[in-house]
Design a protein around this motif. Structure first.
Motif: not given
Length: 372
Positions: A28-33, A105, A108-109, A111-112
């Motif tokens: 999992c990688r979130d670009r924004e955070t 963050a 975002a996690y 959501r993953f």
């Protein structure tokens, strides 16, 4: 001319994933955070996976993958030996908790986690808190152990370790159990500190060690009679209780252990499986970590079936019965406790159905009757 076989396939990676039997590993990688996380589902034959989310500043992503694969494997065993209809899973977030666990963050996690649609329930682990889970839970219902749920599971983990240790002590030394015995607790975080309190209440003498001077100072503020040692693994003890990170028992360090019993909260205490035999050769009884430290899992799993706090405490204390049966069966057969525990896990997994697949948001339908 035949084309050469493709190389560098995901499941052929010899560094981390080669040979793994995990059902699913999600990067999992979130670009924004900047969030970087790995979620590993090891085995869901017994039910959806449940395991904590660890946040740690791994030196490399490969280190993070190795850790999450090892930890999630342990969760399969922990749920099975506890008699829970749950599978094994774990997640890691890469970075210093104070730096990377921002609200954005964490959302975002969440959501993953939600994309797994109930195949994985997350809880807290090293580096994460119930407060962090409160934020994660705004994005997914598959969260246990938040403040809106049963809260921090540190006490339940400590109670399970204490119950296991007392059962093993009674098996070795008779009804006096831990009274008058010296226990070395390595790591006095949220689990180790509570274990110290339970041990003192049982009449044990405690020697504590932690690399954090702040953690030791907090402990001594409330328990000034606790002794502090530079090391406890090789100290003159009756019981060695590893309660920090795992891997402290290696082919080399096991030769230094002077305790007669090893029982603690740390996951993956043995650097390799052969160390269990090394301990036995020295006359040391080892309670497998995934048996002793299952109390936290029992607590947070109780949320899925709305078990009361009283029911959960009874379930956690019941781990003592598992340990007694385990040690008795091992002794009668001239076998290692770890071998017997692994056999129990294998039997329960073999009797289970196929992997759970997507649950479409549904929790396990039946409340567990814990097997002892």
């Amino acid at each position: 001319m035949t084309d050469a076989a493709p190389t560098n396939l995901v499941f052929d990676r010899a560094d981390e994933l080669g040979g793994t039997v995990h059902e699913q590993v999600v990067f999992c990688r979130d670009r924004e955070t900047g969030l970087r996380a790995v979620i590993a589902l090891h085995d869901t034959r017994l039910g959806p996976a449940l395991g904590g989310t660890r946040c740690y500043p791994y030196a490399t992503e490969a280190d993070a993958v190795r850790d999450v694969l090892r930890l999630s494997t342990g969760m399969t065993a922990k749920a099975a030996v506890a008699g829970l209809p749950l599978g094994g899973g774990k997640a890691v977030i890469i970075g210093e908790p104070a730096e990377v666990l921002t609200p954005d963050a964490l959302r975002a996690y969440g959501r993953f986690v939600d994309t797994l649609a109930g195949r994985y329930y997350t809880a807290a682990d090293v580096g994460t808190t119930a407060e962090n889970l409160d934020v994660v839970a705004t994005q997914t219902p598959y969260v246990v152990g938040s403040n809106s749920g049963s809260g921090d599971s540190g006490f339940s983990t400590a109670l399970g370790v204490f119950s296991s240790m007392r059962a093993a002590a009674e098996h070795l030394w008779g009804s006096a159990g831990l009274a008058g015995r010296t226990v070395g607790v390595e790591g006095v975080g949220k689990v180790g500190t509570r274990l110290v309190e339970l041990l003192l209440g049982a009449g044990a003498h405690v020697v504590a060690q932690d690399p954090s001077g702040r953690a030791l100072a907090r402990l001594l503020e409330t328990h000034p009679d606790v002794a502090v040692g530079q090391r406890v693994l090789d100290a003159d003890l009756d019981v060695y209780a590893p309660c920090a990170l795992g891997g402290t028992l290696t082919p080399e360090t096991v030769q230094q252990v002077r305790a007669a019993l090893v029982c603690g909260a740390a996951n993956n205490q043995l650097s390799e499986a052969a160390v269990a035999a090394d301990l036995a050769a020295r006359g040391v009884t080892w309670v497998p970590d995934y048996v002793a430290n299952g109390g936290g899992l029992v607590q947070v799993a109780g949320e899925i079936w709305d078990r009361s706090a009283e029911q959960v405490r009874t379930d956690v204390e019941g781990i003592a019965d598992t340990v007694t049966a385990l040690l008795t069966r091992a002794e009668a057969g001239g076998r290692l406790p770890g071998e017997v525990a692994d056999e129990i896990v294998a039997e329960r997994l073999a009797a289970a159905s196929a992997p759970s697949g997507t649950t479409s948001g549904s929790a396990p339908v039946s409340e567990p009757e814990l097997v002892r």
